[in-house]
Write an enzyme that holds these catalytic residues in place. Structure first.
Site, PDB file in Angstrom:
ATOM      1  N   HIS A 288      -8.611   1.038  -3.379  1.00  0.00           N
ATOM      2  CA  HIS A 288      -9.451   0.804  -2.200  1.00  0.00           C
ATOM      3  C   HIS A 288     -10.144   2.125  -1.840  1.00  0.00           C
ATOM      4  O   HIS A 288      -9.504   3.041  -1.311  1.00  0.00           O
ATOM      5  CB  HIS A 288      -8.549   0.305  -1.056  1.00  0.00           C
ATOM      6  CG  HIS A 288      -9.253   0.079   0.241  1.00  0.00           C
ATOM      7  ND1 HIS A 288      -8.576  -0.155   1.420  1.00  0.00           N
ATOM      8  CD2 HIS A 288     -10.571   0.021   0.558  1.00  0.00           C
ATOM      9  CE1 HIS A 288      -9.443  -0.319   2.404  1.00  0.00           C
ATOM     10  NE2 HIS A 288     -10.659  -0.207   1.913  1.00  0.00           N
TER      11      HIS A 288
ATOM     12  N   MET B  46      -9.028   7.985   0.627  1.00  0.00           N
ATOM     13  CA  MET B  46      -9.799   8.337   1.832  1.00  0.00           C
ATOM     14  C   MET B  46     -10.367   9.736   1.674  1.00  0.00           C
ATOM     15  O   MET B  46      -9.665  10.640   1.196  1.00  0.00           O
ATOM     16  CB  MET B  46      -8.904   8.296   3.066  1.00  0.00           C
ATOM     17  CG  MET B  46      -8.200   6.967   3.256  1.00  0.00           C
ATOM     18  SD  MET B  46      -7.298   6.936   4.811  1.00  0.00           S
ATOM     19  CE  MET B  46      -6.389   5.396   4.643  1.00  0.00           C
TER      20      MET B  46
ATOM     21  N   HIS C 289      -1.489  -1.244  -4.066  1.00  0.00           N
ATOM     22  CA  HIS C 289      -2.746  -0.949  -3.370  1.00  0.00           C
ATOM     23  C   HIS C 289      -2.819   0.559  -3.122  1.00  0.00           C
ATOM     24  O   HIS C 289      -1.894   1.151  -2.554  1.00  0.00           O
ATOM     25  CB  HIS C 289      -2.759  -1.726  -2.061  1.00  0.00           C
ATOM     26  CG  HIS C 289      -4.023  -1.606  -1.273  1.00  0.00           C
ATOM     27  ND1 HIS C 289      -5.149  -2.359  -1.535  1.00  0.00           N
ATOM     28  CD2 HIS C 289      -4.328  -0.834  -0.202  1.00  0.00           C
ATOM     29  CE1 HIS C 289      -6.100  -2.052  -0.675  1.00  0.00           C
ATOM     30  NE2 HIS C 289      -5.634  -1.120   0.153  1.00  0.00           N
TER      31      HIS C 289
ATOM     32  N   ASP D  65      -6.484  -6.657   4.568  1.00  0.00           N
ATOM     33  CA  ASP D  65      -5.869  -5.333   4.632  1.00  0.00           C
ATOM     34  C   ASP D  65      -5.798  -4.813   6.062  1.00  0.00           C
ATOM     35  O   ASP D  65      -6.831  -4.617   6.716  1.00  0.00           O
ATOM     36  CB  ASP D  65      -6.722  -4.382   3.769  1.00  0.00           C
ATOM     37  CG  ASP D  65      -6.076  -3.015   3.575  1.00  0.00           C
ATOM     38  OD1 ASP D  65      -4.933  -2.829   3.997  1.00  0.00           O
ATOM     39  OD2 ASP D  65      -6.750  -2.139   2.982  1.00  0.00           O
ATOM     40  N   GLY D  66      -4.573  -4.563   6.514  1.00  0.00           N
ATOM     41  CA  GLY D  66      -4.383  -3.910   7.804  1.00  0.00           C
ATOM     42  C   GLY D  66      -3.555  -4.731   8.769  1.00  0.00           C
ATOM     43  O   GLY D  66      -3.958  -5.838   9.151  1.00  0.00           O
ATOM     44  N   GLY D  67      -2.393  -4.203   9.122  1.00  0.00           N
ATOM     45  CA  GLY D  67      -1.584  -4.845  10.164  1.00  0.00           C
ATOM     46  C   GLY D  67      -0.939  -6.146   9.732  1.00  0.00           C
ATOM     47  O   GLY D  67      -0.499  -6.922  10.588  1.00  0.00           O
TER      48      GLY D  67
ATOM     49  N   MET E 180     -11.119  -6.108   6.115  1.00  0.00           N
ATOM     50  CA  MET E 180     -10.300  -5.184   6.903  1.00  0.00           C
ATOM     51  C   MET E 180      -9.905  -5.854   8.226  1.00  0.00           C
ATOM     52  O   MET E 180     -10.770  -6.299   8.984  1.00  0.00           O
ATOM     53  CB  MET E 180     -11.065  -3.887   7.207  1.00  0.00           C
ATOM     54  CG  MET E 180     -11.362  -3.021   5.997  1.00  0.00           C
ATOM     55  SD  MET E 180      -9.952  -2.644   4.941  1.00  0.00           S
ATOM     56  CE  MET E 180      -8.829  -1.822   6.082  1.00  0.00           C
TER      57      MET E 180
ATOM     58  N   SER F 106       0.848  -1.194   0.000  1.00  0.00           N
ATOM     59  CA  SER F 106       0.000   0.000   0.000  1.00  0.00           C
ATOM     60  C   SER F 106       0.879   1.237   0.000  1.00  0.00           C
ATOM     61  O   SER F 106       1.727   1.410   0.889  1.00  0.00           O
ATOM     62  CB  SER F 106      -0.880   0.008   1.252  1.00  0.00           C
ATOM     63  OG  SER F 106      -1.360   1.317   1.459  1.00  0.00           O
TER      64      SER F 106
ATOM     65  N   ASP G 255      -4.914   3.585  -1.454  1.00  0.00           N
ATOM     66  CA  ASP G 255      -5.924   3.886  -0.435  1.00  0.00           C
ATOM     67  C   ASP G 255      -6.498   5.279  -0.612  1.00  0.00           C
ATOM     68  O   ASP G 255      -5.836   6.273  -0.320  1.00  0.00           O
ATOM     69  CB  ASP G 255      -5.289   3.763   0.957  1.00  0.00           C
ATOM     70  CG  ASP G 255      -5.019   2.322   1.327  1.00  0.00           C
ATOM     71  OD1 ASP G 255      -5.969   1.525   1.322  1.00  0.00           O
ATOM     72  OD2 ASP G 255      -3.855   1.994   1.621  1.00  0.00           O
TER      73      ASP G 255
ATOM     74  N   MET H 290     -12.196   4.285   0.347  1.00  0.00           N
ATOM     75  CA  MET H 290     -12.761   4.487   1.687  1.00  0.00           C
ATOM     76  C   MET H 290     -13.466   5.835   1.651  1.00  0.00           C
ATOM     77  O   MET H 290     -13.005   6.826   2.235  1.00  0.00           O
ATOM     78  CB  MET H 290     -11.637   4.447   2.739  1.00  0.00           C
ATOM     79  CG  MET H 290     -11.136   3.032   2.992  1.00  0.00           C
ATOM     80  SD  MET H 290      -9.514   2.987   3.782  1.00  0.00           S
ATOM     81  CE  MET H 290      -8.470   3.143   2.341  1.00  0.00           C
TER      82      MET H 290
ATOM     83  N   GLY I 135      -2.439   3.744   8.357  1.00  0.00           N
ATOM     84  CA  GLY I 135      -1.485   2.648   8.279  1.00  0.00           C
ATOM     85  C   GLY I 135      -0.867   2.425   9.653  1.00  0.00           C
ATOM     86  O   GLY I 135      -1.061   3.225  10.571  1.00  0.00           O
TER      87      GLY I 135
HETATM   88  C1  DX5 Z   1      -5.935   1.301   6.135  1.00  0.00           C
HETATM   89  C2  DX5 Z   1      -5.599   1.028   4.698  1.00  0.00           C
HETATM   90  C3  DX5 Z   1      -4.510   0.054   4.495  1.00  0.00           C
HETATM   91  C4  DX5 Z   1      -3.185   0.496   5.061  1.00  0.00           C
HETATM   92  C5  DX5 Z   1      -2.486  -0.716   5.505  1.00  0.00           C
HETATM   93  O1  DX5 Z   1      -7.111   1.980   6.224  1.00  0.00           O
HETATM   94  O2  DX5 Z   1      -6.732   0.541   3.998  1.00  0.00           O
HETATM   95  O3  DX5 Z   1      -4.369  -0.324   3.133  1.00  0.00           O
HETATM   96  O4  DX5 Z   1      -2.376   1.161   4.127  1.00  0.00           O
HETATM   97  O5  DX5 Z   1      -1.340  -0.335   6.190  1.00  0.00           O
HETATM   98  P1  DX5 Z   1      -0.666  -1.291   7.257  1.00  0.00           P
HETATM   99  O6  DX5 Z   1      -0.222  -2.524   6.477  1.00  0.00           O
HETATM  100  O7  DX5 Z   1       0.458  -0.486   7.783  1.00  0.00           O
HETATM  101  O8  DX5 Z   1      -1.685  -1.643   8.280  1.00  0.00           O
HETATM  102 ZN    ZN Z   2      -6.390  -0.353   1.958  1.00  0.00          ZN
END
Ligand code: DX5
Ligand code: ZN
Length: 224
Positions: free
Chosen positions: A69, A40, A36, A178-180, A140, A11, A38, A71, A147
């Protein structure tokens, strides 16, 4: 559409925004599969990132699959913009719209792979009616918006349950997570049933990105 197998999608959110073309090259050289992106809007999630014009500029610097993605609220208003900007896969949130089935079909009609994303607390129920027109479910594993957050462990059960649902229905929808996701947990995420993992901070903070990608795909014993 062919189902992907153990793909890695870094991402850009965690990258150096002052030189995105270089970041795209870094992703390509690491052997990762998708980029990826993001998006927002500061409403659906508390954070604000970039929109279609920036994605259109990035498109000129990479031939990798762009996994967008969204959001954002009212994603249906923007689907064609993100497709025209170069989005190959466009995912919007189930929580952001009332007529997800219609918008998945519209996304496919635009020529993109169509994805639906679920926040951590959103259950899988009802998804069976969407999966026949859905190329990807983006699970998610953090609350979207930032991130660098920690993976929510119980989401592993959700990934497995979705995998079972997909197999029972006989559809080809792929599961992205996606996430962590980090080198510490990536194997369990794939084992639970993910086809694609998004990696933001774990990817960009890693010096040896090539080894990380190989390890994540299960091709080497990179030190954890
Ligand atoms: C969070 C995003 C993710 C983010 C993931 O809202 O959708 O794509 O970039 O970042 P990490 O891998 O650091 O959690
Ligand atoms: Zn994402």
């Amino acid at each position: 559409m062919k189902k992907p197998n153990r793909l890695i999608a870094p991402s850009l959110l965690s990258s150096d925004f002052s030189n995105l073309a270089t970041q795209l090259r870094m992703i390509k050289e690491s052997g990762a599969d998708w980029v990826h992106l993001d998006v927002m809007d500061g409403h659906f999630v508390p954070n604000l990132t970039f929109g279609a014009p920036i994605i259109a500029s990035l498109r000129k610097h990479s031939t990798l699959t762009f996994d967008v993605h969204l959001m954002i609220e009212k994603p249906e208003k923007w689907l064609s913009d993100y497709r025209n900007a170069g989005g190959d896969r466009i995912t919007f949130h189930l929580e952001a719209c009332n007529h997800a089935q219609r918008y998945l079909v519209q996304t496919r009609e635009l020529g993109a792979a169509a994805g639906i994303s679920l926040n951590p607390q959103t259950p899988l129920c009802g998804l069976e009616y969407l999966l026949p027109v859905c190329d990807q479910v983006l699970i998610m594993s953090v609350n979207p918006g930032f991130g660098g957050q920690s993976f929510i462990e119980p989401i592993l059960r959700k990934i497995s349950a979705l995998k079972t649902l997909i197999l029972n229905l006989g559809v080809t929808t792929c599961i992205a997570v996606d996430g962590g996701v980090s080198k510490e947990n990536v194997q369990s995420v794939f084992s639970a049933g993910a086809d694609v993992v998004i990696m933001g901070s774990a990817f960009f903070k890693e010096k040896d990105k090539k080894s990380l990608v190989q390890f994540a795909k299960g091709n080497s014993n990179f030190c954890v």
